[in-house]
Write a protein that holds these residues in place. Structure first.
Motif: not given
Ligand code: MG
Length: 384
Positions: A107, A110-111, A114-116, A357, A359-360
């Motif tokens: 998590d 991703g944060k 800036g990506q899921p 979609t 982030p995280g």
């Protein structure tokens, strides 16, 4: 960026009505979630599957091993935790504690980027998945089959295209229940059964043969998870696909089910089998055996969203243009924590759930709900 703190929260919610299955009754929801905060202020959330109090103790043990580490190096952190607990935790709850921390690190990654999580796992093969309703547990009193039929009809009205029911009471009662539910939902809804390993091979074979005519999508945990050879034997005795795996840990445990040809469908639980880091390896292993994965998913929106990302990244069967829907387990039993803890809430559109979609993991935790269910006004148990 380093891991600054690890906080655990024990969430509990007494149920108005208890329900039961072949192993025990649920009278309370009790869940352990973990919040990992970095020196940059990024927060990641994770969740373990298993007895919450023991999970929390496990995370307390692991905390000093992760504080000060770079959270982006989740594989090396994972290995370090695994190595240091290997002598007493090759299987079981400490692996679930590692899983909870692992989810939080994905998590955070991703944060930070800036990506899921589904993109970090390697990419999205699908933007939406098909939820199946898990429900149809047992309750006391006369008329169980009728009550189950009514509950199943509700799921169909809500838009579910697939439903899983419990078996494992007695063969006669299971048969009556399955018959009533199939009659209520018609022929176009997929129906699965789950015995939670209630039966011997002989009993499971008898039940399977008696319910084959009701078009059963899979027979989950028919026999004890210890008996890999009984799983295989049952596969040879029925046309119903056999599934299992929620009691296994790590790639090594899941490999037992695969190499013994025990299952048609492998049901890894991301929150206990080793987190997303290990679940991805288990998926690779399953693909080499040509075995489908439909994860076991329980708990809060944290676990559910981790499963959404994981399923989005699962490889389709190669060599064909149009692939069938991929399923996600969507527990429909009473769970106020799941309903309130994470934002946005889980939403089904036209029978499907979209893969986030953002982030995280794509969720935020409602601090009010966290405080309410954990009984903590301010913070969890903090270290670091
Ligand atoms: Mg199950």
């Amino acid at each position: 960026m380093k891991i600054a703190s690890v906080e655990t929260y024990l969430l509990s919610d007494k149920l108005e009505e208890s329900f039961f299955f072949s192993q025990w009754a649920y009278a309370e929801r009790r869940i352990c979630v973990v919040k990992v905060t970095t020196t940059c202020g990024i927060v990641g959330w994770g969740e373990g599957y298993g007895p919450a109090d023991v999970l929390e103790a496990g995370i307390r043990l692991l905390k000093p091993m992760v504080i000060g580490k770079n959270p982006l190096e989740q594989e090396s952190i994972w290995f370090d935790l695994y190595r240091k607990t290997l002598d007493f935790a090759r299987r079981g709850i400490l692996v679930a504690s590692i899983s909870a921390i692992d989810l939080a690190l994905w998590d955070i990654k991703g944060k930070f980027l800036g990506q899921p999580v589904s993109v970090l796992l390697g990419g999205r093969h699908r933007e939406r998945v098909l939820p199946y309703a898990t429900g149809l547990y047992f309750s006391e009193g006369e008329g169980l089959a009728n009550r189950l039929a009514c509950e199943a009809t509700e799921y169909v009205k809500q838009g579910f295209k697939a439903i899983k029911m419990k078996v494992g009471l007695t063969i006669e009662q299971d048969l009556a229940n399955v018959r009533a539910v199939r009659a209520a939902i018609g022929d176009n809804i997929k129906l699965m059964v789950d015995a939670n390993h209630a039966y011997s091979l002989r009993e499971a074979t008898e039940l399977a043969r008696k319910i084959e005519k009701y078009d059963i999508g899979w027979f989950e945990e028919p026999v004890s998870p210890e008996f890999y050879h009984h799983y295989k034997a049952l596969r040879g005795k029925t046309t119903i696909p056999i599934s299992g795996g929620e009691c296994e840990y790590l790639r090594y445990g899941h490999h037992q089910l695969l190499k013994n040809e025990s299952v048609d469908i492998l049901q890894v639980d991301i929150c206990s089998a080793g987190g997303l880091t290990e679940a991805k390896r288990i998926a690779a292993l399953a693909s080499t055996y040509g075995v489908e994965i439909i994860p076991h998913t329980w708990g809060t929106g944290i676990a559910f969203h981790a499963a959404l990302h994981f399923i989005s990244n699962l490889e389709p069967v190669p060599g064909r243009l149009y692939n069938p829907d991929f399923y996600i387990e969507y527990d429909r039993t009473s769970n106020g924590i799941r309903e309130r803890l994470t934002i946005p809430s889980i939403e089904m559109k036209e029978g499907y759930i979209e893969v986030p979609t953002a982030p995280g993991l794509g969720i935020e935790v409602d601090e009010g709900a966290l405080a309410f269910y954990s009984g903590k006004k301010l913070h969890g148990t903090k270290t670091g």
